[in-house]
Write a protein that holds these residues in place. Structure first.
Motif, short mmCIF file in Angstrom:
data_model
loop_
_atom_site.label_atom_id
_atom_site.label_comp_id
_atom_site.label_asym_id
_atom_site.label_seq_id
_atom_site.Cartn_x
_atom_site.Cartn_y
_atom_site.Cartn_z
N VAL A 13 5.01 1.98 1.87
CA VAL A 13 6.45 1.75 2.04
C VAL A 13 6.82 0.49 1.26
CG1 VAL A 13 8.25 1.16 3.73
CG2 VAL A 13 6.49 2.81 4.34
N VAL A 14 8.05 0.47 0.75
CA VAL A 14 8.62 -0.76 0.19
C VAL A 14 9.95 -1.02 0.89
CG1 VAL A 14 7.50 -0.61 -2.06
CG2 VAL A 14 9.70 0.48 -1.73
N ARG A 15 10.24 -2.31 1.07
CA ARG A 15 11.52 -2.72 1.66
C ARG A 15 12.37 -3.39 0.59
NH1 ARG A 15 10.03 -5.71 7.31
NH2 ARG A 15 8.13 -6.18 6.17
N THR A 16 13.67 -3.07 0.62
CA THR A 16 14.61 -3.71 -0.31
C THR A 16 15.93 -3.92 0.42
OG1 THR A 16 15.36 -1.55 -1.11
CG2 THR A 16 13.61 -2.63 -2.38
N PRO A 17 16.72 -4.88 -0.04
CA PRO A 17 18.08 -5.01 0.52
C PRO A 17 18.88 -3.75 0.18
CG PRO A 17 17.48 -6.96 -0.75
CD PRO A 17 16.42 -5.93 -1.02
N ARG A 68 13.85 9.71 0.45
CA ARG A 68 12.75 9.12 1.23
C ARG A 68 13.05 7.67 1.62
NH1 ARG A 68 7.63 10.84 -2.49
NH2 ARG A 68 8.05 13.06 -2.57
N THR A 69 14.34 7.39 1.89
CA THR A 69 14.79 6.03 2.18
C THR A 69 15.75 6.03 3.36
OG1 THR A 69 14.60 5.48 -0.17
CG2 THR A 69 15.96 4.02 1.17
N LEU A 70 15.57 5.06 4.25
CA LEU A 70 16.47 4.88 5.39
C LEU A 70 16.68 3.39 5.65
CD1 LEU A 70 14.94 7.44 7.92
CD2 LEU A 70 17.23 7.59 6.91
N LEU A 114 16.56 -1.61 3.53
CA LEU A 114 16.12 -0.23 3.36
C LEU A 114 14.60 -0.18 3.37
CD1 LEU A 114 18.45 0.94 0.43
CD2 LEU A 114 18.77 1.31 2.89
N ALA A 115 14.08 0.87 3.96
CA ALA A 115 12.65 1.18 3.88
C ALA A 115 12.53 2.46 3.07
CB ALA A 115 12.05 1.37 5.26
N ALA A 116 11.68 2.44 2.05
CA ALA A 116 11.50 3.60 1.19
C ALA A 116 10.03 3.99 1.17
CB ALA A 116 11.99 3.31 -0.22
N LEU A 117 9.76 5.26 1.30
CA LEU A 117 8.41 5.80 1.27
C LEU A 117 7.94 5.90 -0.18
CD1 LEU A 117 6.30 6.99 3.27
CD2 LEU A 117 7.26 9.23 2.76
N THR A 118 6.77 5.37 -0.45
CA THR A 118 6.20 5.47 -1.79
C THR A 118 5.52 6.84 -1.95
OG1 THR A 118 4.05 4.60 -1.13
CG2 THR A 118 5.74 2.98 -1.82
N ASP A 119 5.11 7.15 -3.18
CA ASP A 119 4.38 8.39 -3.41
C ASP A 119 3.07 8.41 -2.61
OD1 ASP A 119 6.35 9.33 -5.09
OD2 ASP A 119 5.31 8.76 -6.93
N LEU A 120 2.40 7.26 -2.54
CA LEU A 120 1.17 7.16 -1.75
C LEU A 120 1.46 7.41 -0.27
CD1 LEU A 120 -1.85 6.56 -1.56
CD2 LEU A 120 -1.27 4.12 -1.47
#
Length: 162
Positions: A96-100, A65-67, A109-115
């Motif tokens: 969504v959360v963003r991380t390097p 769930r990350t791109l 990276l953008a990752a979809l949270t469970d919510l």
């Protein structure tokens, strides 16, 4: 274009014939009206724009769930700046959360949270009903294949990917 109404290259415009005009006006009608027809049920039932739904949906289908943001913008047919604004709103909602990117810190990276995944799962049937009702149910299999070919030929890459 010169001030005389002509063209700088001196050529007269190639006016549209009846078939070209019918194709063009049909396409413009779709481009202008279709997004609203697809977005309206998402807004009414889930408070989502069509672009937000597409972003969340692509994330939901990605491995982990990350791109990368650039890939997500391409998949959702939007610019990086538009995507950044949407991702910021999605982050504020906890979707969504963003991380390097640990593989290359130049990327985010953008990752979809469970919510966020729950939101997509709830909205997907609404979107599917709209897609089928507004587009696919009116087309034969041959029409759908033709539409795919046409879309591929006319594919536009957002400016910040060109």
């Amino acid at each position: 274009m010169s001030g005389t109404g002509g063209h700088e290259d001196g050529e007269e415009p190639r006016w549209l014939d009846e078939q070209e005009k019918a194709a063009w006006t049909g396409l413009v009608s779709l481009v202008l009206l279709l997004p609203g027809k697809l977005e309206s049920p998402l807004r009414q039932e889930h408070g989502l724009t069509l672009f937000e739904y597409l972003v969340l949906s692509h994330l939901s289908e990605a491995q982990g769930r990350t791109l990368r943001m650039g890939e997500l913008a391409f998949l959702a047919s939007g610019s990086l700046s538009r995507l950044s604004n949407v991702i910021k709103r999605c982050e504020q909602r906890g979707w969504v959360v963003r991380t390097p990117d640990p593989a290359d810190g130049r990327y985010t990276l953008a990752a979809l949270t469970d919510l966020g995944f729950d939101i997509v799962r709830e909205a997907a049937p609404t979107h599917l009903r709209a897609v089928r009702g507004v587009v696919l149910d009116a087309l034969s299999t041959a029409d759908q294949k033709a539409l795919t070919r046409i879309a591929d030929k006319l594919r536009i890459v957002p400016d910040d990917f060109g």
